[in-house]
Scaffold this motif. Structure first.
Motif, PDB file in Angstrom:
ATOM      1  N   SER A   1     -10.078  -0.017  -2.134  1.00 51.33           N
ATOM      2  CA  SER A   1      -8.990   0.983  -1.496  1.00 51.33           C
ATOM      3  C   SER A   1      -7.990   0.549  -0.815  1.00 51.33           C
ATOM      4  CB  SER A   1      -9.504   2.031  -0.592  1.00 51.33           C
ATOM      5  OG  SER A   1      -9.783   0.801   0.462  1.00 51.33           O
TER       6      SER A   1
ATOM      7  N   THR B   1       0.462  -1.126  -0.117  1.00 53.75           N
ATOM      8  CA  THR B   1       0.007   0.087  -0.366  1.00 53.75           C
ATOM      9  C   THR B   1       0.735   1.178   0.205  1.00 53.75           C
ATOM     10  OG1 THR B   1      -0.085  -0.115   2.756  1.00 53.75           O
ATOM     11  CG2 THR B   1      -2.134  -1.231   1.501  1.00 53.75           C
TER      12      THR B   1
ATOM     13  N   ARG C   1      -9.006  -1.101   3.216  1.00 51.82           N
ATOM     14  CA  ARG C   1      -9.665  -2.149   2.217  1.00 51.82           C
ATOM     15  C   ARG C   1      -8.704  -3.200   2.420  1.00 51.82           C
ATOM     16  NH1 ARG C   1     -14.872  -3.037   0.984  1.00 51.82           N
ATOM     17  NH2 ARG C   1     -15.358  -1.254   0.712  1.00 51.82           N
TER      18      ARG C   1
END
Length: 456
Positions: free
Chosen positions: A173, A99, A176
């Protein structure tokens, strides 16, 4: 006075299969889900996740050490749970690092390397110890079915976790993604702890296993011709098995004009074939591999050899037909061909795992090393990891080079598929040699090699 623990019943075998499912669910994060996220959502080169997956296979070359560690204690449960904890931590770290790929690259890359090292260590420690426990505690006539059941459950765990995670990720996302990954890890670790509770009993239920030091045990086991030959078989068969992993879908798209959705469905057909092949060996190996035959631990192993050879030869034929498909192009029954390949792969793969369970408890050349199921499983697991790490890369690299050299897609895939077919035939030949050695040992209840066999 300690007593040997009883063999596992079907309930115990299913519980170990649940651990395999949990292990597969976490590995899915690293080998499948994060692969796609890195390439699609973060526009990274495909070489990044491919290199990280290959690296985690390289780390699994430490499997013999982890297996020896589980051999040296009273129980294997701490190694399984501890390995799953490390695996889960690596999966979470890999997700968190992914991420952050929109930021500075090198700190994130360092975190990813650490994460995939943890994944490799966790798979090595937990997976090797789990197989060693299954080998040591499963009755001979149940081993083919036990091998099939645990591997089927692992694939089912991967399929279910991938489907659930994929559904929960929409809309995507980073937050998520972390939440979904954390849910998979927590669920998998909880299932592992619950499944392992009480399987082995208290440490006092059996005497502490007498094991040699790691270096001495590894050298002694490698001197065993049967162990060495089986390691060579595992390497070449899994090399052939893995070479098509990264090229089958591109082949369907480039040569047959399939859309991404169609090629993904084709991959699903292959996995369905693998499951069918595993079920056949599990049912057939158990139904026809009862208590008849040699009583020294090799009866079912020799019966499984037939499935190994049949699966390898059938895989070679299916890959030879794929080579012809590369020449014929559209109009070839590709779906049927791929289903047949998956079916053959499932037959040989689960029969090979069943044979591992049979052979893991053997003694060394002079009758020693009887309590080294873990290190034997580690040696074979390392051979498999090396084959998977090399096979996927070599298959993709060879197709790229051949496409550039020939200026065409079909001939490049044809050559690679034909080479895989030859590797499977080589693996079948090695399996025949394995059977010859088992026949010698079937008449030698002490499990010792003859002078002529050791010299071979």
């Amino acid at each position: 006075m300690s007593t040997a623990p009883p063999p596992l019943g079907w309930a115990g075998i299913v519980r170990l299969g649940l651990v395999q499912s949990a292990l597969g669910a976490i590995v899915m994060l690293a080998s499948s889900l994060l692969n796609r996220i890195m390439v699609v959502e973060y526009a990274m080169a495909a070489a990044l996740p491919a290199g990280l997956v290959a690296f985690h296979y390289g780390v699994q070359l430490s499997r013999p050490k982890w297996g020896h560690g589980s051999d040296s204690g009273w129980r294997r449960t701490p190694w399984i749970i501890g390995g799953m904890a490390v695996l889960g931590g690596g999966g979470l770290l890999a997700t968190l690092a992914t991420t952050q790929l929109a930021g500075p690259f090198w700190p994130v890359f360092a975190a990813l390397v650490l994460a995939y090292a943890m994944i490799g260590i966790g798979v090595g420690a937990a997976g090797t110890s789990l197989l060693a426990l299954l080998a040591a505690r499963t009755a001979e006539n149940r081993r083919p079915a036990a091998a099939s059941l645990t591997w089927i459950m692992m694939i089912v765990g991967i399929v279910i976790s991938a489907g659930v995670a994929g559904a929960l990720l929409d809309p995507f996302s980073p937050t998520r993604l972390v939440q979904v990954a954390a849910g998979v890890v927590v669920a998998a670790f909880t299932v592992t702890c619950a499944a392992m509770w009480g399987v082995e009993g208290a440490p006092q239920a059996e005497a502490k296993r007498d094991t040699a030091p790691f270096g001495k045990a590894l050298r002694g086991i490698w001197q065993d011709p049967l162990t060495r030959l089986f390691s060579i078989f595992v390497f070449f068969s899994m090399l052939a098995y893995s070479m098509q992993d990264l090229i089958l879908e591109p082949f369907a798209g480039l040569v047959f004009g399939m859309t991404p959705g169609q090629s993904t469905s084709l991959s699903g057909v292959q996995h369905q074939g693998v499951l069918a092949g595993m079920i056949l060996v599990g049912v057939g190996g158990h139904a026809f591999g009862g208590p008849k035959g040699p009583r020294n631990g090799f009866g079912a192993g020799m019966r499984l050899k037939r499935w190994i050879v049949l699966g390898c030869v059938a895989s070679a034929i299916a890959l030879g037909l794929l080579a012809l498909a590369a020449r014929a192009g559209p109009g070839w029954p590709l779906t049927i061909n791929v289903a047949a390949l998956g079916f053959a792969n499932g037959m040989f793969a689960v029969a090979a795992i069943g044979s591992m369970l049979e052979l893991a408890g053997r003694s060394g050349p002079n009758g020693e090393y009887r309590n080294h199921e873990g290190i034997r499983m580690g040696v074979w697991g390392a051979a498999q990891a090396a084959a998977f790490g090399i096979g996927g890369f070599v298959g993709a690299f060879a197709v790229d080079r051949l496409r550039a050299a020939t200026g065409a897609d079909g001939p490049a895939f044809e050559i690679v598929f034909a080479a895989e077919s030859v590797l499977f035939l080589l693996a079948a030949g090695i399996a025949f040699r394995l059977n010859d050695r088992m026949v010698i040992l079937a008449g030698n209840p002490a499990g010792r090699q003859t002078t002529a066999e050791v010299a071979a």
